[in-house]
Write a protein that holds these residues in place. Structure first.
Motif, mmCIF file in Angstrom:
data_model
loop_
_atom_site.group_PDB
_atom_site.id
_atom_site.type_symbol
_atom_site.label_atom_id
_atom_site.label_comp_id
_atom_site.label_asym_id
_atom_site.label_seq_id
_atom_site.Cartn_x
_atom_site.Cartn_y
_atom_site.Cartn_z
ATOM 1 N N ILE A 199 0.831 -1.332 0.018
ATOM 2 C CA ILE A 199 -0.029 0.096 0.104
ATOM 3 C C ILE A 199 0.772 1.136 -0.060
ATOM 4 N N PHE A 200 0.630 2.032 -1.014
ATOM 5 C CA PHE A 200 1.450 3.356 -1.151
ATOM 6 C C PHE A 200 0.789 4.482 -0.694
ATOM 7 N N THR A 201 1.099 4.968 0.792
ATOM 8 C CA THR A 201 0.636 6.014 1.226
ATOM 9 C C THR A 201 1.425 7.390 0.996
ATOM 10 N N ASP A 202 0.646 8.749 1.164
ATOM 11 C CA ASP A 202 1.564 9.769 1.210
ATOM 12 C C ASP A 202 2.891 9.626 1.941
ATOM 13 N N ARG A 203 3.006 9.053 3.071
ATOM 14 C CA ARG A 203 4.429 9.224 3.753
ATOM 15 C C ARG A 203 5.372 8.120 3.100
ATOM 16 N N GLY A 204 4.781 6.947 2.664
ATOM 17 C CA GLY A 204 5.629 5.765 2.585
ATOM 18 C C GLY A 204 4.831 4.666 2.340
ATOM 19 N N SER A 205 5.368 3.697 2.134
ATOM 20 C CA SER A 205 4.450 2.258 2.067
ATOM 21 C C SER A 205 4.437 1.304 3.097
ATOM 22 N N TYR A 206 3.383 0.535 3.128
ATOM 23 C CA TYR A 206 3.226 -0.705 4.003
ATOM 24 C C TYR A 206 2.971 -1.919 3.241
ATOM 25 N N ARG A 207 3.158 -3.035 3.763
ATOM 26 C CA ARG A 207 2.873 -4.373 3.524
ATOM 27 C C ARG A 207 1.623 -4.476 3.934
ATOM 28 N N GLY A 208 0.786 -5.635 3.321
ATOM 29 C CA GLY A 208 -0.356 -6.191 3.704
ATOM 30 C C GLY A 208 -0.894 -7.324 3.151
ATOM 31 N N THR A 209 -2.180 -7.660 3.470
ATOM 32 C CA THR A 209 -2.684 -8.959 2.679
ATOM 33 C C THR A 209 -4.051 -8.824 2.683
ATOM 34 N N ILE A 210 -4.576 -9.212 1.275
ATOM 35 C CA ILE A 210 -5.732 -9.048 1.064
ATOM 36 C C ILE A 210 -6.591 -10.275 1.434
ATOM 37 N N LEU A 211 -7.788 -10.105 2.625
ATOM 38 C CA LEU A 211 -8.384 -11.189 3.011
ATOM 39 C C LEU A 211 -9.917 -11.008 2.924
ATOM 40 N N PRO A 212 -10.678 -12.474 2.905
ATOM 41 C CA PRO A 212 -12.156 -12.229 2.877
ATOM 42 C C PRO A 212 -12.374 -11.530 4.079
ATOM 43 N N LEU A 213 -13.756 -10.934 4.344
ATOM 44 C CA LEU A 213 -14.137 -10.644 5.599
ATOM 45 C C LEU A 213 -14.156 -11.779 6.852
ATOM 46 N N LYS A 214 -14.484 -12.910 5.980
ATOM 47 C CA LYS A 214 -14.621 -14.086 7.012
ATOM 48 C C LYS A 214 -13.391 -15.088 6.572
ATOM 49 N N ALA A 215 -12.467 -14.710 7.307
ATOM 50 C CA ALA A 215 -11.098 -15.611 6.923
ATOM 51 C C ALA A 215 -10.545 -16.583 7.669
ATOM 52 N N SER A 216 -11.324 -16.779 9.106
ATOM 53 C CA SER A 216 -10.762 -17.783 9.806
ATOM 54 C C SER A 216 -11.737 -19.050 10.012
ATOM 55 N N GLY A 217 -11.190 -20.125 9.644
ATOM 56 C CA GLY A 217 -12.060 -21.211 9.600
ATOM 57 C C GLY A 217 -12.361 -21.609 11.260
ATOM 58 N N HIS A 218 -11.578 -21.332 12.107
ATOM 59 C CA HIS A 218 -11.660 -21.737 13.518
ATOM 60 C C HIS A 218 -13.019 -20.551 14.224
ATOM 61 N N THR A 219 -13.087 -19.515 13.484
ATOM 62 C CA THR A 219 -14.124 -18.680 14.013
ATOM 63 C C THR A 219 -15.358 -18.643 13.071
ATOM 64 N N PHE A 220 -15.287 -18.922 11.923
ATOM 65 C CA PHE A 220 -16.611 -18.750 11.188
ATOM 66 C C PHE A 220 -16.983 -20.315 10.552
ATOM 67 N N ASN A 221 -16.074 -21.209 10.928
ATOM 68 C CA ASN A 221 -16.431 -22.806 10.299
ATOM 69 C C ASN A 221 -16.732 -22.635 8.766
ATOM 70 N N THR A 222 -17.933 -23.376 8.592
ATOM 71 C CA THR A 222 -17.957 -23.452 6.864
ATOM 72 C C THR A 222 -18.695 -22.091 6.331
ATOM 73 N N GLU A 223 -18.901 -20.894 7.142
ATOM 74 C CA GLU A 223 -19.345 -19.824 6.598
ATOM 75 C C GLU A 223 -18.133 -19.148 5.612
ATOM 76 N N ILE A 224 -16.956 -19.448 5.880
ATOM 77 C CA ILE A 224 -15.760 -19.027 5.050
ATOM 78 C C ILE A 224 -15.863 -19.580 3.567
ATOM 79 N N ASP A 225 -16.741 -20.703 3.256
ATOM 80 C CA ASP A 225 -16.858 -21.343 2.098
ATOM 81 C C ASP A 225 -18.327 -20.704 1.286
ATOM 82 N N THR A 226 -19.038 -19.987 1.963
ATOM 83 C CA THR A 226 -20.433 -19.664 1.474
ATOM 84 C C THR A 226 -20.284 -17.994 1.181
#
Length: 389
Positions: free
Chosen positions: A121-148
């Motif tokens: 991500i290029f900001t006005d001050r410099g760059s940062y690293r990151g990861t693009i994730l689905p809103l429901k990314a954790s199977g331990h939290t959302f179980n099968t909702e991550i697939d729907t």
């Protein structure tokens, strides 16, 4: 500009020798440079430096599109080769209350291929690293909702590699709406010739252009007319070659990807010559000239038509340029996703481009622009002979 009528040792009929080590090295270096549409200054500087190193004069438009010049025996009707340096990417749409970033795509690509991508991500001050994730990314939290969860950009967010748990934290770190997001290419060059990476569209085409130009310079080949090497910076959003041409250009060949998928005739080997895309048919005479060059010089090739595709040629025509256009492609699997090509296609395509540069113009009358009928060409209309047997 120095013009010449002959060069010692020139053999315009010979199949060009392409330095594939150079082509793959340039491709590696291009892939290392983030260049989503709208954030292309760095790659423009790189390409300018390479033209300068090769001794090819060039100039830039205000926004950074490049026009380099290989001088031929005649100025007109001249020709152009075009590829684009901009890639797909994203922009920050909103700073979220949970300390993450909402985003929108740059160019047309599926959110399916953005999930899990590492990015900068290029900001006005410099760059940062990151990861693009689905809103429901954790199977331990959302179980099968991550697939729907539906595949949609509104269901994605960027987790930044900074201590940000609130919108205020994001502001403190300098994040803003409109920050550019570059997607990691993750290139892999395999010994068997396959190349996997994002953004091969169209950095592989740019590498092919440089490879063909180097072959011309190394062989001291004579060009019959001036040839302009164009690098555009906004093809992925549709404007492409709309502003880098000048009125003397009579024909333009675009280098881009040809999709290898069910229902398509493109392959990851040889050259794919496009007959039409979503903007309509390419020029009959210029396209058939390229097909003839392939046949005469033993370059493996195939034809294809693309329903949901447009390239720099379309932008040039829509901008009002009266030019003949064609599209030649390297076959690419999973275009605008996790892409794959083969070095064989890059070599074949560079050979074709170098041969095209040395060939006569498709239609000599094109030097006139608007004028009398004269030697305006014909398309074949006579009945075909039935093959025996």
């Amino acid at each position: 500009m120095t013009r010449t009528t002959a060069l010692a040792g020139t053999d315009p009929g010979a199949r060009p020798v392409i330095d594939m080590d150079y082509v793959t090295d340039i491709l590696r270096r291009l892939l290392e440079i983030p260049s989503p549409t709208g954030y292309t200054d760095q790659i423009v500087h790189f390409c300018g430096d390479e033209f300068r190193r090769l001794g090819i004069p060039f100039e830039l438009t205000r926004r950074g599109a490049i026009r380099a010049d290989l001088i031929g025996a005649r100025r007109s009707p001249d020709r152009a080769i075009v590829a684009h340096v901009d890639t797909l990417g994203a922009m920050v749409k909103m700073l979220k209350a949970n300390g993450r970033l909402e985003l929108v795509p740059i160019g047309t690509w599926s959110a399916r291929f953005a999930e899990g991508a590492r990015c900068t991500i290029f900001t006005d001050r410099g760059s940062y690293r990151g990861t693009i994730l689905p809103l429901k990314a954790s199977g331990h939290t959302f179980n099968t909702e991550i697939d729907t969860q539906p595949v949609d950009w509104t269901n994605l967010e960027i987790r930044v590699d900074a201590c940000c748990a609130t919108e205020e934290d994001l502001l403190v770190h300098g994040f803003n709406v409109g920050d550019f997001v570059a997607i990691d290419p993750q290139p892999e060059f395999n010994p068997n010739g396959f190349i996997n990476s994002r953004h091969l569209d169209d950095k592989a085409g740019v590498a092919v252009m440089f490879g063909a130009a180097k072959a011309i310079l190394d062989s001291q080949a004579l060009l019959p007319v001036d040839c302009h090497l164009l690098l555009t910076i906004s093809e992925e959003v549709g404007s492409g070659a709309s502003s880098v041409l000048h009125q003397d250009v009579a024909e333009m060949v675009t280098i881009d990807n040809g999709t290898t998928a069910p229902g398509q005739n493109s392959r990851e080997f040889g050259v794919t010559v496009a007959m039409a895309d979503s903007s309509g048919p390419f020029d009959y005479h210029l396209t058939h000239k390229l097909l003839t060059l392939c046949r005469d010089h033993g370059i493996d090739h195939q034809r294809d038509i693309f329903r949901y595709y447009r390239c720099d040629s379309a932008a040039a025509i829509e901008a009002g340029n009266d030019i003949r256009t064609a599209l030649v492609c390297f076959g690419i699997d999973s275009s605008h996703g996790y892409e794959r090509i083969h070095k064989d296609a890059l070599r074949s395509l560079a050979e074709l481009i170098a041969l095209y540069m040395q060939s006569d113009v498709a239609v000599p009358r094109d030097r006139l622009g608007i004028g009398p009928m004269g030697s305006f060409p014909w398309q074949p209309t006579t009945p075909a002979e039935t093959p025996e047997g």
